[in-house]
Write a protein that holds these residues in place. Structure first.
Motif, PDB file in Angstrom:
ATOM      1  N   PHE A   1       0.694  -1.190   0.144  1.00  0.00           N
ATOM      2  CA  PHE A   1       0.074  -0.055   0.093  1.00  0.00           C
ATOM      3  C   PHE A   1       0.698   1.226   0.019  1.00  0.00           C
ATOM      4  O   PHE A   1       0.556   2.123  -0.651  1.00  0.00           O
ATOM      5  N   ALA A   2       2.007   1.248   0.665  1.00  0.00           N
ATOM      6  CA  ALA A   2       2.625   2.469   0.711  1.00  0.00           C
ATOM      7  C   ALA A   2       3.575   2.659  -0.347  1.00  0.00           C
ATOM      8  O   ALA A   2       3.608   3.708  -0.851  1.00  0.00           O
ATOM      9  N   LEU A   3       4.087   1.638  -1.230  1.00  0.00           N
ATOM     10  CA  LEU A   3       4.671   1.725  -2.439  1.00  0.00           C
ATOM     11  C   LEU A   3       3.619   2.243  -3.458  1.00  0.00           C
ATOM     12  O   LEU A   3       4.345   3.164  -4.329  1.00  0.00           O
ATOM     13  N   ASP A   4       2.505   1.661  -3.448  1.00  0.00           N
ATOM     14  CA  ASP A   4       1.492   2.064  -4.536  1.00  0.00           C
ATOM     15  C   ASP A   4       1.170   3.591  -4.248  1.00  0.00           C
ATOM     16  O   ASP A   4       1.212   4.450  -5.148  1.00  0.00           O
ATOM     17  N   LEU A   5       0.856   3.885  -3.201  1.00  0.00           N
ATOM     18  CA  LEU A   5       0.227   5.260  -2.853  1.00  0.00           C
ATOM     19  C   LEU A   5       1.446   6.192  -2.731  1.00  0.00           C
ATOM     20  O   LEU A   5       1.321   7.259  -3.801  1.00  0.00           O
TER      21      LEU A   5
ATOM     22  N   GLY B   1       7.213   9.153  -7.237  1.00  0.00           N
ATOM     23  CA  GLY B   1       7.785   8.729  -8.464  1.00  0.00           C
ATOM     24  C   GLY B   1       7.051   9.664  -9.507  1.00  0.00           C
ATOM     25  O   GLY B   1       7.657  10.117 -10.705  1.00  0.00           O
ATOM     26  N   GLY B   2       5.538   9.777  -9.492  1.00  0.00           N
ATOM     27  CA  GLY B   2       4.819  10.229 -10.674  1.00  0.00           C
ATOM     28  C   GLY B   2       5.352  11.677 -10.741  1.00  0.00           C
ATOM     29  O   GLY B   2       5.278  12.390 -11.784  1.00  0.00           O
TER      30      GLY B   2
ATOM     31  N   GLN C   1       7.599  -0.834 -13.821  1.00  0.00           N
ATOM     32  CA  GLN C   1       9.070  -1.305 -13.735  1.00  0.00           C
ATOM     33  C   GLN C   1       9.698  -1.378 -12.251  1.00  0.00           C
ATOM     34  O   GLN C   1      10.581  -1.971 -11.870  1.00  0.00           O
ATOM     35  N   ILE C   2       9.455  -0.048 -11.890  1.00  0.00           N
ATOM     36  CA  ILE C   2       9.964   0.156 -10.457  1.00  0.00           C
ATOM     37  C   ILE C   2       9.197  -0.170  -9.288  1.00  0.00           C
ATOM     38  O   ILE C   2       9.416   0.219  -8.110  1.00  0.00           O
TER      39      ILE C   2
ATOM     40  N   SER D   1      -0.304  11.768 -10.431  1.00  0.00           N
ATOM     41  CA  SER D   1       0.351  12.742  -9.902  1.00  0.00           C
ATOM     42  C   SER D   1       1.096  13.496 -10.895  1.00  0.00           C
ATOM     43  O   SER D   1       1.452  14.651 -10.721  1.00  0.00           O
ATOM     44  N   ALA D   2       1.710  12.988 -12.028  1.00  0.00           N
ATOM     45  CA  ALA D   2       2.295  13.574 -13.044  1.00  0.00           C
ATOM     46  C   ALA D   2       1.588  14.300 -13.757  1.00  0.00           C
ATOM     47  O   ALA D   2       1.961  15.622 -13.941  1.00  0.00           O
TER      48      ALA D   2
END
Length: 445
Positions: A184-188, A194-195, A237-238, A248-249
């Motif tokens: 969840f932390a990586l996804d959100l 990252g975005g 990929q990451i 976010s981007a």
């Protein structure tokens, strides 16, 4: 050749749905498209028996639509309502998981509890396409409209992570809350950071191309269309949240400064036309594909005879009632908290118009392609008590709830809130529009 024929039929169905939408005013365009998809599936044999591919749906349809929506949403309004959006995207989804999951388990004990909770998690994701159409057409009030848009952009993460965790536990018997929290932390948060970084890089690239004197509108529009796919694949990929990264981007790119001259104006006009056409096609294809899946998903309930069909309808209606009740109670609670924070009297929430707006917002969270695609990823080996076919039952019930929520959004929301084109403008709005026109004329002169 079969894939080409399918694509052509889908495009023809989208065009036909737009024409039928004018002839069937009581029905919304998504419902018309779902009906056409179901009719196509009944009359023509297409190679879609394996079901919707969730990953393909996300990258081909959801990613570009979310990217375009995030670039035009009011970022300031989203930030000011950040806690409310977080409450809907996380708190409401978890409340839905518990309420809907335990209700399903109580009504159908043959289904494993973990699988029932996974069903509730799939119901946590609203259909962003349908929500966007509703918020664009109907006047919910500024705060409610912002909350709806923010929820549609960000609430996929919670439901997807809980769904994967619950299905993994139901299939294997192994449960790792630490792994679920990490995912969840990586996804959100990973997706957001990252975005944002990829959005900044994309903006710098576009600015560099412009500064080099390459101002071809065709080039810039093509790059805009390519960006959501590149960002999505890079995020995968990451191992961060790909959909959140795309959103976010888009938000970061909308916040960065942009040059304003005749050339950029031409680019914006051309990009707007292209994105409107792409959005119309992708939105339509999503709902047509959803309609093509519904007959297959509803078949197990229909094959069981009248008794099974009545049981299926009853449980679908009960789950829809619980789903909408939890959503309304949560929204009402958020409104109370907002009133207390603004130090306004809570009794104003009892106002008829405010109550109708809150109820409309509860109905304006229909389920759609994401929910069904998640349910179709349930492993075929999932069996309930005494050999009960849990997978088929869950998919059929999910299809029934999707239909119920779409029907409520189609028929209930227009009765509760006014259409934007029918809303009367205030004197203040008219005066502001006149001043704006006068300022534009003065600047041209």
């Amino acid at each position: 050749m079969e894939a080409l024929e399918l694509i052509l039929f889908l495009l023809a169905a989208v065009v036909a749905s737009s024409i039928l939408d004018r002839l069937l005013p009581p029905l919304s365009l998504p419902l018309v498209q779902i009906g056409l998809g179901a009719l196509m599936a009944a009359l023509i044999a297409f190679p879609v028996e394996a079901g919707l591919d969730a990953e393909l749906l996300l990258i081909l349809f959801i990613a570009p639509l979310h990217f375009n929506e995030s670039r035009h949403v009011d970022s300031g309004a989203l930030w000011s309502s950040r806690w409310g959006i977080a409450s809907l995207a996380v708190g409401l989804v978890l409340a839905t998981v518990v309420a809907v999951g335990f209700t399903l388990y109580a009504l159908l004990p043959a289904i494993p509890l973990a699988a029932a909770l996974a069903f509730g998690a799939a119901m946590g994701s609203t259909d962003a396409v349908a929500v966007t159409e509703l918020s664009k057409d109907f006047r919910f009030g500024k705060r409610h409209e912002t909350l709806l848009q923010g929820e549609a952009l960000f609430n996929d993460v919670t439901g997807t992570v809980v769904f994967k965790t619950a299905i993994g536990f139901a299939a294997s018997g192994a449960l790792s809350l630490a792994h679920a929290g990490e995912e969840f932390a990586l996804d959100l948060f990973g997706g957001m950071l990252g975005g944002a970084l990829m959005g900044l890089i994309a903006w710098l690239l576009l600015e560099l191309i412009r500064r080099r004197g390459i101002d071809s509108p065709n080039l810039h529009v093509t790059l805009e269309l390519l960006l959501p796919f590149v960002i999505y694949l890079a995020a995968k990929q990451i191992h961060i949240g790909a959909v959140i990264a795309v959103v976010s981007a888009g938000l970061v790119m909308s916040l960065m400064p942009h040059r304003h001259n005749a050339q950029t104006a031409r680019q914006k006009l051309q990009a707007k036309g292209v994105w409107e056409t792409i959005g119309f096609i992708l939105n339509g294809i999503i709902f047509v594909l959803l309609g093509m899946q519904l007959p297959r998903a509803l078949a197990p309930a229909a094959d069981g005879g009248l008794q099974d069909a009545l049981l299926f309808v009853s449980i679908s209606l009960a789950l829809t009632f619980v789903l909408e009740a939890v959503r309304f109670i949560w929204i009402a609670g958020m409104d109370i908290v907002d009133c207390m924070a603004r130090r306004q009297p809570i009794r104003m929430l009892a106002d008829r118009e405010h109550f109708k707006s809150a109820l409309a917002m509860a109905f304006a969270g229909p389920k759609g392609g994401i929910t069904l695609s998640l349910m179709l990823t349930i492993p075929a080996t999932l069996i309930g008590a005494d050999g009960f076919p849990a997978r088929e039952a869950l998919i059929s019930l999910a299809s029934g709830v999707i239909l119920c929520t779409l029907l409520l959004a189609n028929f209930a929301v227009p009765k509760l809130v006014p259409h934007k084109r029918d809303s009367k403008r205030t004197k203040r709005q008219v005066d502001a529009e006149v001043r704006l026109v006068m300022d534009v004329m003065a600047s041209i002169q």
